[in-house]
Structure formats: C-alpha cells, structure tokens
Scaffold this motif. Structure first.
Motif, PDB file in Angstrom:
ATOM      1  N   LEU A  39       0.821  -1.208   0.000  1.00 21.60           N
ATOM      2  CA  LEU A  39       0.000   0.000   0.000  1.00 21.60           C
ATOM      3  C   LEU A  39       0.856   1.260   0.000  1.00 21.60           C
ATOM      4  CD1 LEU A  39      -2.857  -0.954   2.480  1.00 21.60           C
ATOM      5  CD2 LEU A  39      -2.997  -0.707   0.002  1.00 21.60           C
ATOM      6  N   LEU A  40       1.902   1.255   0.769  1.00 23.67           N
ATOM      7  CA  LEU A  40       2.792   2.411   0.856  1.00 23.67           C
ATOM      8  C   LEU A  40       4.199   1.994   0.457  1.00 23.67           C
ATOM      9  CD1 LEU A  40       1.652   4.020   4.235  1.00 23.67           C
ATOM     10  CD2 LEU A  40       1.096   4.762   1.923  1.00 23.67           C
ATOM     11  N   PRO A  41       5.002   2.937  -0.037  1.00 28.79           N
ATOM     12  CA  PRO A  41       6.378   2.582  -0.373  1.00 28.79           C
ATOM     13  C   PRO A  41       7.132   2.128   0.878  1.00 28.79           C
ATOM     14  CG  PRO A  41       5.994   4.950  -0.632  1.00 28.79           C
ATOM     15  CD  PRO A  41       4.692   4.330  -0.264  1.00 28.79           C
ATOM     16  N   ARG A  42       8.000   1.179   0.687  1.00 32.54           N
ATOM     17  CA  ARG A  42       8.779   0.670   1.816  1.00 32.54           C
ATOM     18  C   ARG A  42       9.932   1.587   2.179  1.00 32.54           C
ATOM     19  NH1 ARG A  42      10.727  -4.841   0.585  1.00 32.54           N
ATOM     20  NH2 ARG A  42      11.181  -3.907  -1.407  1.00 32.54           N
ATOM     21  N   PHE A  43      10.280   2.474   1.285  1.00 28.09           N
ATOM     22  CA  PHE A  43      11.293   3.489   1.577  1.00 28.09           C
ATOM     23  C   PHE A  43      11.031   4.671   0.663  1.00 28.09           C
ATOM     24  CE2 PHE A  43      12.931   0.832  -1.759  1.00 28.09           C
ATOM     25  CZ  PHE A  43      13.500   1.725  -2.658  1.00 28.09           C
ATOM     26  N   ARG A  73      -4.884   0.696   6.600  1.00 31.89           N
ATOM     27  CA  ARG A  73      -5.843  -0.073   5.796  1.00 31.89           C
ATOM     28  C   ARG A  73      -5.389  -1.506   5.555  1.00 31.89           C
ATOM     29  NH1 ARG A  73      -6.318   4.717   1.440  1.00 31.89           N
ATOM     30  NH2 ARG A  73      -4.091   4.594   1.835  1.00 31.89           N
ATOM     31  N   GLN A  74      -4.176  -1.869   5.993  1.00 35.70           N
ATOM     32  CA  GLN A  74      -3.670  -3.227   5.805  1.00 35.70           C
ATOM     33  C   GLN A  74      -4.606  -4.259   6.426  1.00 35.70           C
ATOM     34  OE1 GLN A  74      -0.805  -3.813   4.023  1.00 35.70           O
ATOM     35  NE2 GLN A  74      -1.127  -6.012   4.154  1.00 35.70           N
ATOM     36  N   SER A  75      -5.249  -3.914   7.514  1.00 33.32           N
ATOM     37  CA  SER A  75      -6.120  -4.868   8.200  1.00 33.32           C
ATOM     38  C   SER A  75      -7.584  -4.744   7.767  1.00 33.32           C
ATOM     39  CB  SER A  75      -6.015  -4.672   9.716  1.00 33.32           C
ATOM     40  OG  SER A  75      -6.432  -3.364  10.066  1.00 33.32           O
ATOM     41  N   SER A  76      -7.875  -3.940   6.753  1.00 34.83           N
ATOM     42  CA  SER A  76      -9.264  -3.704   6.342  1.00 34.83           C
ATOM     43  C   SER A  76      -9.760  -4.747   5.344  1.00 34.83           C
ATOM     44  CB  SER A  76      -9.398  -2.309   5.721  1.00 34.83           C
ATOM     45  OG  SER A  76      -8.814  -2.294   4.431  1.00 34.83           O
ATOM     46  N   ALA A  77     -11.081  -4.924   5.316  1.00 39.12           N
ATOM     47  CA  ALA A  77     -11.696  -5.825   4.342  1.00 39.12           C
ATOM     48  C   ALA A  77     -11.532  -5.285   2.923  1.00 39.12           C
ATOM     49  CB  ALA A  77     -13.171  -6.021   4.671  1.00 39.12           C
ATOM     50  N   ALA A  78     -11.470  -3.974   2.781  1.00 43.14           N
ATOM     51  CA  ALA A  78     -11.316  -3.371   1.453  1.00 43.14           C
ATOM     52  C   ALA A  78     -10.001  -3.784   0.801  1.00 43.14           C
ATOM     53  CB  ALA A  78     -11.402  -1.852   1.548  1.00 43.14           C
ATOM     54  N   GLY A 105       2.838  -9.162  10.547  1.00 44.88           N
ATOM     55  CA  GLY A 105       3.123  -7.843  11.089  1.00 44.88           C
ATOM     56  C   GLY A 105       2.193  -6.787  10.497  1.00 44.88           C
ATOM     57  N   PRO A 106       2.429  -5.528  10.792  1.00 41.72           N
ATOM     58  CA  PRO A 106       1.507  -4.468  10.393  1.00 41.72           C
ATOM     59  C   PRO A 106       1.391  -4.252   8.885  1.00 41.72           C
ATOM     60  CG  PRO A 106       3.500  -3.526  11.336  1.00 41.72           C
ATOM     61  CD  PRO A 106       3.573  -5.018  11.554  1.00 41.72           C
ATOM     62  N   SER A 112       0.917  -9.263  14.032  1.00 44.54           N
ATOM     63  CA  SER A 112       2.091  -9.748  14.768  1.00 44.54           C
ATOM     64  C   SER A 112       1.710 -10.850  15.752  1.00 44.54           C
ATOM     65  CB  SER A 112       2.758  -8.592  15.523  1.00 44.54           C
ATOM     66  OG  SER A 112       3.229  -7.641  14.606  1.00 44.54           O
ATOM     67  N   SER A 113       0.441 -10.854  16.203  1.00 45.48           N
ATOM     68  CA  SER A 113      -0.014 -11.898  17.134  1.00 45.48           C
ATOM     69  C   SER A 113      -0.592 -13.113  16.423  1.00 45.48           C
ATOM     70  CB  SER A 113      -1.052 -11.314  18.098  1.00 45.48           C
ATOM     71  OG  SER A 113      -2.194 -10.894  17.380  1.00 45.48           O
ATOM     72  N   GLY A 114      -0.595 -13.102  15.071  1.00 47.21           N
ATOM     73  CA  GLY A 114      -1.027 -14.264  14.309  1.00 47.21           C
ATOM     74  C   GLY A 114      -2.464 -14.238  13.827  1.00 47.21           C
ATOM     75  N   GLU A 115      -3.208 -13.159  14.096  1.00 45.70           N
ATOM     76  CA  GLU A 115      -4.587 -13.055  13.625  1.00 45.70           C
ATOM     77  C   GLU A 115      -4.596 -12.700  12.140  1.00 45.70           C
ATOM     78  OE1 GLU A 115      -7.288 -13.783  15.476  1.00 45.70           O
ATOM     79  OE2 GLU A 115      -5.788 -14.343  16.981  1.00 45.70           O
ATOM     80  N   PRO A 116      -5.279 -13.501  11.289  1.00 50.35           N
ATOM     81  CA  PRO A 116      -5.278 -13.197   9.853  1.00 50.35           C
ATOM     82  C   PRO A 116      -6.084 -11.942   9.541  1.00 50.35           C
ATOM     83  CG  PRO A 116      -6.626 -15.126  10.317  1.00 50.35           C
ATOM     84  CD  PRO A 116      -5.996 -14.717  11.608  1.00 50.35           C
ATOM     85  N   PHE A 117      -5.538 -11.132   8.642  1.00 50.06           N
ATOM     86  CA  PHE A 117      -6.258  -9.989   8.104  1.00 50.06           C
ATOM     87  C   PHE A 117      -7.138 -10.498   6.963  1.00 50.06           C
ATOM     88  CE2 PHE A 117      -2.313  -7.323   9.297  1.00 50.06           C
ATOM     89  CZ  PHE A 117      -2.819  -7.025  10.550  1.00 50.06           C
ATOM     90  N   PRO A 118      -8.187  -9.776   6.572  1.00 49.15           N
ATOM     91  CA  PRO A 118      -9.046 -10.226   5.469  1.00 49.15           C
ATOM     92  C   PRO A 118      -8.285 -10.513   4.174  1.00 49.15           C
ATOM     93  CG  PRO A 118     -10.134  -8.471   6.671  1.00 49.15           C
ATOM     94  CD  PRO A 118      -8.734  -8.572   7.222  1.00 49.15           C
ATOM     95  N   VAL A 119      -7.197  -9.824   3.934  1.00 46.96           N
ATOM     96  CA  VAL A 119      -6.432 -10.043   2.703  1.00 46.96           C
ATOM     97  C   VAL A 119      -5.838 -11.448   2.650  1.00 46.96           C
ATOM     98  CG1 VAL A 119      -4.211  -9.124   3.526  1.00 46.96           C
ATOM     99  CG2 VAL A 119      -4.831  -8.932   1.103  1.00 46.96           C
ATOM    100  N   ALA A 120      -5.646 -12.085   3.790  1.00 49.48           N
ATOM    101  CA  ALA A 120      -5.098 -13.448   3.804  1.00 49.48           C
ATOM    102  C   ALA A 120      -6.041 -14.402   3.077  1.00 49.48           C
ATOM    103  CB  ALA A 120      -4.860 -13.912   5.236  1.00 49.48           C
TER     104      ALA A 120
END
Length: 194
Positions: A39-43, A73-78, A105-106, A112-120
């Motif tokens: 989503l965002l540049p890494r550097f 937005r990494q953890s969003s359903a969108a 991770g973020p 980081s705690s292992g919970e899947p985000f919707p993108v998984a």
C-alpha cells in the motif's frame, strides 16, 4: 506516490496493468515477476533528508520499518478487494508471479499476534488459481469491478472484487456461453465455483 486517498488506490489498479504490460514488452520474452506490491512505499526513493533515527524512525514488524511505511488499511476488508483487483490487472501474459505485502506484522497477511487480516483469505483464493490458465475477461475493471476466472478440472472458479463505495451486480460470461450473476457489496469480494 504522495497521494494516499482511497481514490488513488483505486486508480492504481489500472496503472498496475499498464506497468505490467510495459514490463513484459521490455522483458522481450523473459519472465516478469512483480513485487512486492504494498500500500505504501517501503522506503522514500526521492528523500532529500535522512529518515528519523532511533525509536522515532523505526517501528516493530517484519524487521525494522521505515517511519510511515505502514498503512492502517492493511487490516481492512477493502484491502482484500484491492488485492483481487490487482491480481486481475496484473494477469498479463508474461507475468510469471506476483508478491504481495509481508507475511506477518503491520504490513502483512496476519497481525504480529497471528490473527489473519481479510487479505489473507483473498490471497488464499488467488493461490487456488496459481498456475491455471485464466479465462479472459474483456471488460476488466468495468464500473469498478474486476473479475478473474480459471478452470480447475470441471469447475470454473470465479473471483470478483468491487472497488466502489456502492453495491454492484456483475454478469460473468463463462466459456460455454452461459452467464452467472454475482452480487458484490461495497468494497467487497466474492468467490464462486460453477
């Protein structure tokens, strides 16, 4: 690069296709691998000053993170819809593979705690189609909806993503001439087997 609004992310999908088509053209028959898509540049490739140092400049995650490299937005359903749309856009003959995000991770597929985000889940659906010849979708991105379909044995698997803020209906034409209707919620995804 500087715009971070939702509209810019949606517009980036069509640009991903253009970049992939040009990369394939330049590669002149050599395989093209795209990524990492984030989503965002890494550097900051055009920085004129050094990033903040110490705890202010680095955050936790998959190794050290540059300041401001994580998008909430990494953890969003969108993001699942954006990723499926990106896969449809990058489904250009000559593109051999695509890498998205980090594993955890973020900026990852799981927290980081292992919970899947919707993108998984969306990437799991895409993995099902890996290596299968895709069925053409001549109207990719029409009205904000992107569609991928592939035949797995006798089953056609269809993935669809709606990048609009409203619900959409989409008619998907199958190779045998039949069509199927999909209902997609705002910024939603669908997976069907036919």
């Amino acid at each position: 690069m500087h715009a971070r609004e939702r509209a810019q992310l949606v517009e980036s999908i069509a640009m991903q296709r253009q970049v992939a088509e040009n990369a394939v053209r330049i590669a002149a028959g050599r395989p093209v691998h795209v990524g990492p898509v984030t989503l965002l540049p890494r550097f900051n490739a055009v920085a004129t000053t050094a990033p903040p140092s110490g705890a202010e400049g680095l955050r936790g995650g998959y190794g050290a993170e540059l300041y401001d490299a994580t998008d909430p937005r990494q953890s969003s359903a969108a993001l699942a819809a954006w990723t499926i749309a990106g896969a449809a856009a990058l489904a250009v003959p000559g593109v051999e593979g695509v890498t998205w995000f980090e594993q955890w991770g973020p900026r990852g597929l799981v927290s980081s705690s292992g919970e899947p985000f919707p993108v998984a889940e969306a990437l799991g659906w895409l993995r099902e189609l890996s290596g299968l010849p895709l069925l053409a979708d001549p109207e990719a991105g029409r009205n904000g909806v992107w569609v991928l379909a592939a035949r797995r044995g006798s089953v056609v698997v269809v993935l669809a993503a709606n990048l609009t803020a409203g619900a959409r209906s989409v008619s998907v034409a199958l190779p045998d001439g039949a069509t199927t209707e999909l209902e997609l919620g705002a910024l939603g995804t669908a997976r069907v087997e036919l």
